[in-house]
Scaffold this motif. Structure first.
Motif, PDB file in Angstrom:
ATOM      1  N   SER A  53     -29.136  15.644 -79.291  1.00 37.19           N
ATOM      2  CA  SER A  53     -28.039  15.550 -78.342  1.00 37.19           C
ATOM      3  C   SER A  53     -28.267  14.377 -77.404  1.00 37.19           C
ATOM      4  O   SER A  53     -29.353  13.790 -77.374  1.00 37.19           O
ATOM      5  CB  SER A  53     -27.901  16.862 -77.566  1.00 37.19           C
ATOM      6  OG  SER A  53     -29.159  17.292 -77.106  1.00 37.19           O
ATOM      7  N   ARG A  55     -31.451   4.314 -86.281  1.00 33.33           N
ATOM      8  CA  ARG A  55     -32.111   2.999 -86.275  1.00 33.33           C
ATOM      9  C   ARG A  55     -32.864   2.724 -87.562  1.00 33.33           C
ATOM     10  O   ARG A  55     -33.192   1.594 -87.862  1.00 33.33           O
ATOM     11  CB  ARG A  55     -33.117   2.918 -85.117  1.00 33.33           C
ATOM     12  CG  ARG A  55     -32.522   2.771 -83.760  1.00 33.33           C
ATOM     13  CD  ARG A  55     -33.531   2.231 -82.767  1.00 33.33           C
ATOM     14  NE  ARG A  55     -34.727   3.038 -82.619  1.00 33.33           N
ATOM     15  CZ  ARG A  55     -34.784   4.207 -82.017  1.00 33.33           C
ATOM     16  NH1 ARG A  55     -33.686   4.729 -81.500  1.00 33.33           N
ATOM     17  NH2 ARG A  55     -35.916   4.875 -81.918  1.00 33.33           N
ATOM     18  N   ARG A  56     -33.193   3.777 -88.307  1.00 35.75           N
ATOM     19  CA  ARG A  56     -34.004   3.574 -89.508  1.00 35.75           C
ATOM     20  C   ARG A  56     -33.279   4.098 -90.753  1.00 35.75           C
ATOM     21  O   ARG A  56     -33.848   4.796 -91.571  1.00 35.75           O
ATOM     22  CB  ARG A  56     -35.355   4.256 -89.337  1.00 35.75           C
ATOM     23  CG  ARG A  56     -36.207   3.575 -88.269  1.00 35.75           C
ATOM     24  CD  ARG A  56     -37.568   4.179 -88.095  1.00 35.75           C
ATOM     25  NE  ARG A  56     -38.398   3.368 -87.231  1.00 35.75           N
ATOM     26  CZ  ARG A  56     -38.363   3.404 -85.898  1.00 35.75           C
ATOM     27  NH1 ARG A  56     -37.557   4.236 -85.282  1.00 35.75           N
ATOM     28  NH2 ARG A  56     -39.145   2.618 -85.196  1.00 35.75           N
ATOM     29  N   GLU A 105     -27.325   4.072 -81.958  1.00 36.81           N
ATOM     30  CA  GLU A 105     -28.528   3.386 -81.484  1.00 36.81           C
ATOM     31  C   GLU A 105     -29.757   4.282 -81.542  1.00 36.81           C
ATOM     32  O   GLU A 105     -30.860   3.833 -81.843  1.00 36.81           O
ATOM     33  CB  GLU A 105     -28.347   2.937 -80.021  1.00 36.81           C
ATOM     34  CG  GLU A 105     -27.236   1.942 -79.795  1.00 36.81           C
ATOM     35  CD  GLU A 105     -27.556   0.569 -80.355  1.00 36.81           C
ATOM     36  OE1 GLU A 105     -28.717   0.323 -80.701  1.00 36.81           O
ATOM     37  OE2 GLU A 105     -26.620  -0.242 -80.465  1.00 36.81           O
ATOM     38  N   VAL A 106     -29.558   5.535 -81.206  1.00 33.35           N
ATOM     39  CA  VAL A 106     -30.715   6.410 -81.028  1.00 33.35           C
ATOM     40  C   VAL A 106     -31.120   7.103 -82.327  1.00 33.35           C
ATOM     41  O   VAL A 106     -32.301   7.249 -82.612  1.00 33.35           O
ATOM     42  CB  VAL A 106     -30.435   7.468 -79.935  1.00 33.35           C
ATOM     43  CG1 VAL A 106     -31.593   8.440 -79.829  1.00 33.35           C
ATOM     44  CG2 VAL A 106     -30.217   6.795 -78.589  1.00 33.35           C
ATOM     45  N   TYR A 107     -30.137   7.533 -83.106  1.00 33.42           N
ATOM     46  CA  TYR A 107     -30.471   8.400 -84.233  1.00 33.42           C
ATOM     47  C   TYR A 107     -30.358   7.744 -85.614  1.00 33.42           C
ATOM     48  O   TYR A 107     -30.663   8.365 -86.614  1.00 33.42           O
ATOM     49  CB  TYR A 107     -29.605   9.665 -84.196  1.00 33.42           C
ATOM     50  CG  TYR A 107     -29.954  10.567 -83.041  1.00 33.42           C
ATOM     51  CD1 TYR A 107     -31.163  11.255 -83.013  1.00 33.42           C
ATOM     52  CD2 TYR A 107     -29.085  10.721 -81.949  1.00 33.42           C
ATOM     53  CE1 TYR A 107     -31.496  12.077 -81.958  1.00 33.42           C
ATOM     54  CE2 TYR A 107     -29.409  11.543 -80.884  1.00 33.42           C
ATOM     55  CZ  TYR A 107     -30.624  12.218 -80.895  1.00 33.42           C
ATOM     56  OH  TYR A 107     -30.957  13.039 -79.841  1.00 33.42           O
ATOM     57  N   GLU A 141     -31.103   6.358 -91.164  1.00 30.76           N
ATOM     58  CA  GLU A 141     -31.074   7.812 -91.315  1.00 30.76           C
ATOM     59  C   GLU A 141     -29.721   8.308 -91.827  1.00 30.76           C
ATOM     60  O   GLU A 141     -29.630   9.432 -92.314  1.00 30.76           O
ATOM     61  CB  GLU A 141     -31.368   8.502 -89.982  1.00 30.76           C
ATOM     62  CG  GLU A 141     -32.821   8.450 -89.552  1.00 30.76           C
ATOM     63  CD  GLU A 141     -33.121   7.271 -88.639  1.00 30.76           C
ATOM     64  OE1 GLU A 141     -32.339   6.293 -88.659  1.00 30.76           O
ATOM     65  OE2 GLU A 141     -34.137   7.329 -87.924  1.00 30.76           O
TER      66      GLU A 141
END
Lengths: 333, 97
Positions: B28, B47-48, B43-45, B50
């Motif tokens: 969240s 980045r790789r 940006e947060v979840y 996912e």
């Protein structure tokens, strides 16, 4: 409801008289913990378990956020574009880790603004390590290797913490943290293998300054750690401070050898009998001084965070006002 | 505390991975509006790599089942074994039914 959690120690609740209902719930809770169950946010939990977790998770989150400062200090001065891009990615990750952790703590009924308020007013703590300055570029590599290495050692057992939202956050964090440690070590390796005598000396100097503060990251000795016993019983903590510290030393010594640097501890040596390294005494007076707010950078770090928060207030309000305006428009349409 | 009213609302983030069939809850975040929430979730979840699709929903819009009623709620699943295909024994000659 839980705003006071950060300022009170763990002893405050035990004295309260429990109702029969609470006692039964608590017994059921203890049984779940003993059975290795994970606790979810909506499950009943003792008030003290909740408070301990809010304290621990929020302080962990604060550490990620304050931890952006010592490394951020070198972004504009990173020696190559590659290293600069890596450092930017890393600091971005730390911001993300703070976010995951604040979210995990919020499931316990506190709010992020309340937690930040506790940080800014000095009620909540963050990891003692971030009160040390980054004086040279080598510090950035050493922070990756030693500081993130110590953090991983600490955090891997937390992936099995009894509070599930925290455990889930830690799984994400650990995955990213190992990128940080590896890239830090690799940058030191390049300096030690291909660098000039000056660069090698710079790495050694950085290690000399960060070694002991890194060992302090594991917290006070087991005998002086008031929260540990209850935390271990509740499955919040799985391995004791001293055990983790020992594991860290044992893992780090061979890494130092490969780098070709020495660790600044004349008492550090392999103990055949124990199958572990002996190491020198930690300067606990320094540790408590830093935790108490009187380390090299405590004031600067906190002032930087408070300034960012205060100066950013109008931007946060603007974003909210903009969002409200558009919501009203949509509803009117 | 006046600062509490100024807090950005909380959003839950769901991400569908490239090969994934469904969106999975991944965390969240606080954001002033839905657009920013999606931007920040990216940006947060992700980045790789996912995922390739993001849903955000205001946390206040989610209603969850009561853990206190877990027994009552989910128990019937156990005594209705006939709901599972493996309950029915068929002759070996019949493959893949």
């Amino acid at each position: 409801m839980y705003t006071q959690a950060m300022s009170v120690g763990p002893q405050d609740v035990a004295a309260k008289v429990k109702s029969a209902e609470d006692a039964a719930r608590e017994a059921a809770f203890e049984a779940r913990i003993d059975a290795g169950d994970f606790i979810e946010a909506k499950d009943w939990m003792p008030e003290h378990y909740r408070k301990t977790l809010v304290r621990q998770i929020s302080q962990h989150a604060h550490s990620e956020i304050v931890g952006m400062l010592p490394e951020g200090n070198w972004i504009s001065r990173a020696p190559t574009l590659k290293r600069k891009a890596i450092l930017l990615a890393k600091v971005q990750d730390e911001g993300g880790h703070g976010l995951y952790l604040y979210s995990a703590a919020e499931t316990l009924g506190t709010s992020r603004d309340q937690m930040l308020d506790a940080l800014h007013s000095g009620k909540a703590k963050y990891s003692s390590i971030f009160n040390y300055p980054t004086l040279t570029w080598a510090d950035i590599g050493v922070v990756g290797w030693l500081v993130d290495g110590a953090a991983i050692m600490n955090q891997v057992p937390l992936c099995r913490c009894s509070f599930a939202p925290y455990a889930r956050a830690m799984i994400r964090v650990c995955r990213e943290e190992s990128f940080h440690q590896r890239q830090g070590y690799e940058s030191l390796l390049v300096m030690m293998r291909e660098g000039t005598a000056e660069q090698k000396a710079m790495v050694q100097d950085a290690v000399n300054r960060w070694w002991w503060p890194s060992l302090m990251m594991f917290g006070p000795a087991d005998k002086d750690s008031p929260n540990s016993e209850q935390s271990m019983r509740w499955g919040i903590k799985r391995i004791s401070n001293d055990q983790l510290r020992q594991k860290f030393v044992d893992a780090t010594v061979p890494q130092a050898q490969i780098l070709g640097i020495t660790l600044p501890d004349p008492d550090l040596k392999w103990n055949e009998e124990r199958g572990e390294h002996d190491f020198g005494a930690i300067d606990w007076a320094e540790f408590w001084r830093v935790v108490g707010g009187d380390g090299p950078c405590n004031r600067e770090r906190l002032a930087t965070r408070v300034k960012a928060w205060d100066d950013g207030a109008w931007v946060r309000e603007a974003a909210l006002a903009h969002a409200r305006k558009h919501m009203n428009k949509e509803q009117a349409a | 505390m006046s600062s509490i009213n100024k807090e950005w609302p909380l959003w839950e983030v769901f991400v569908r991975s490239k090969a994934g069939l469904d969106h999975k809850h991944c965390g969240s975040l606080h954001a002033p509006d839905a657009k920013m929430a999606v931007q920040m979730a990216r940006e947060v979840y992700t980045r790789r790599q996912e995922g390739c699709s993001i849903w955000v929903v205001l946390s206040s819009q989610i209603v969850a089942s009561d853990p206190g009623e877990k027994g009552m709620y989910f128990d019937p699943a156990e005594d209705k074994v006939y709901r599972h295909p493996t309950f029915y024994q068929l002759p070996d000659a019949i493959n893949h039914m």
